[in-house]
Design an enzyme around this catalytic site. Structure first.
Site, PDB file in Angstrom:
ATOM      1  N   CYS A 193     -11.636   0.504  11.289  1.00  0.00           N
ATOM      2  CA  CYS A 193     -10.319   0.473  10.655  1.00  0.00           C
ATOM      3  C   CYS A 193     -10.161   1.614   9.656  1.00  0.00           C
ATOM      4  O   CYS A 193     -11.105   1.957   8.944  1.00  0.00           O
ATOM      5  CB  CYS A 193     -10.128  -0.833   9.873  1.00  0.00           C
ATOM      6  SG  CYS A 193     -10.419  -2.337  10.799  1.00  0.00           S
ATOM      7  N   CYS A 194      -8.969   2.159   9.612  1.00  0.00           N
ATOM      8  CA  CYS A 194      -8.547   3.050   8.541  1.00  0.00           C
ATOM      9  C   CYS A 194      -7.032   2.855   8.396  1.00  0.00           C
ATOM     10  O   CYS A 194      -6.445   2.027   9.095  1.00  0.00           O
ATOM     11  CB  CYS A 194      -8.944   4.507   8.795  1.00  0.00           C
ATOM     12  SG  CYS A 194      -8.100   5.325  10.153  1.00  0.00           S
ATOM     13  N   TRP A 195      -6.403   3.593   7.506  1.00  0.00           N
ATOM     14  CA  TRP A 195      -4.998   3.342   7.203  1.00  0.00           C
ATOM     15  C   TRP A 195      -4.121   3.342   8.456  1.00  0.00           C
ATOM     16  O   TRP A 195      -3.350   2.428   8.688  1.00  0.00           O
ATOM     17  CB  TRP A 195      -4.494   4.341   6.169  1.00  0.00           C
ATOM     18  CG  TRP A 195      -3.165   3.977   5.596  1.00  0.00           C
ATOM     19  CD1 TRP A 195      -2.015   4.708   5.682  1.00  0.00           C
ATOM     20  CD2 TRP A 195      -2.830   2.802   4.854  1.00  0.00           C
ATOM     21  NE1 TRP A 195      -0.986   4.059   5.048  1.00  0.00           N
ATOM     22  CE2 TRP A 195      -1.464   2.878   4.521  1.00  0.00           C
ATOM     23  CE3 TRP A 195      -3.548   1.684   4.437  1.00  0.00           C
ATOM     24  CZ2 TRP A 195      -0.801   1.889   3.803  1.00  0.00           C
ATOM     25  CZ3 TRP A 195      -2.892   0.693   3.715  1.00  0.00           C
ATOM     26  CH2 TRP A 195      -1.531   0.810   3.403  1.00  0.00           C
ATOM     27  N   THR A 196      -4.266   4.375   9.307  1.00  0.00           N
ATOM     28  CA  THR A 196      -3.485   4.410  10.547  1.00  0.00           C
ATOM     29  C   THR A 196      -4.290   3.943  11.754  1.00  0.00           C
ATOM     30  O   THR A 196      -3.709   3.628  12.792  1.00  0.00           O
ATOM     31  CB  THR A 196      -2.982   5.838  10.852  1.00  0.00           C
ATOM     32  OG1 THR A 196      -4.108   6.675  11.104  1.00  0.00           O
ATOM     33  CG2 THR A 196      -2.127   6.380   9.721  1.00  0.00           C
ATOM     34  N   LEU A 201      -4.937  -0.395   9.226  1.00  0.00           N
ATOM     35  CA  LEU A 201      -4.821  -1.285   8.072  1.00  0.00           C
ATOM     36  C   LEU A 201      -3.378  -1.411   7.623  1.00  0.00           C
ATOM     37  O   LEU A 201      -2.982  -2.426   7.063  1.00  0.00           O
ATOM     38  CB  LEU A 201      -5.686  -0.761   6.919  1.00  0.00           C
ATOM     39  CG  LEU A 201      -7.191  -0.742   7.177  1.00  0.00           C
ATOM     40  CD1 LEU A 201      -7.901   0.020   6.067  1.00  0.00           C
ATOM     41  CD2 LEU A 201      -7.741  -2.153   7.315  1.00  0.00           C
TER      42      LEU A 201
END
Length: 151
Positions: free
Chosen positions: A64-67, A108
């Site tokens: 997972c990461c922001w996008t 996320l």
């Protein structure tokens, strides 16, 4: 199932992901912001989770990461990993079925807890296709992993 999970931020949906996986009976192997002292850089923690899949220490991973884009790119640099950025259940099902994806990448920012449940349901219900053309495509990706560009 042993599942490596990485996140570059300690966000509510990342914590919900870990809880949901444990509730489903999986052994969770956390990385990045999900582990005390872990390196939260998206490239570092996504690679760590993906390497566990490639090395056999984990059966699958969720990165997972922001996008979700950076996490999927980093994971896909590890030979043997087929990471799929999924923003809905249909894509998660297709990634497992047609691409035999072994790493799920999530945003996320875009993934709510109800959507997370739908994506995980589809991901874990999905089975790799036995169709000849689908298997040939996955085999082609394995060849690309080894640096060969011809069958």
């Amino acid at each position: 199932m042993r599942i490596s999970v990485s996140s570059d931020m300690d966000e509510p949906v990342a914590r919900a992901l870990v809880a949901a996986l444990r509730d489903r009976g999986h052994e969770v192997r956390p990385h990045g912001a999900l582990r005390s002292g872990g390196d939260p850089q998206w490239a570092v923690c996504s690679e760590a989770a993906a390497r566990e899949v490639a090395d056999g220490a984990a059966d699958q991973a969720v990165v997972c990461c922001w996008t979700g884009t950076g996490a999927s790119i980093a994971a896909n640099k590890v030979p043997g990993v087929r990471a799929a950025l999924c923003t809905d259940a249909y894509t998660a099902d297709g990634a497992r079925r047609w691409n035999d994806a072994n790493v799920l990448a999530l945003s996320l920012r875009l993934t709510s807890e109800p959507l997370l449940t739908e994506i995980l349901d589809a991901w874990f219900a999905g089975e790799p296709s036995g169709d000849t053309e689908d298997r040939q495509n996955v085999d082609r990706v394995r060849i690309l992993d080894h640096g060969r560009n011809r069958l």
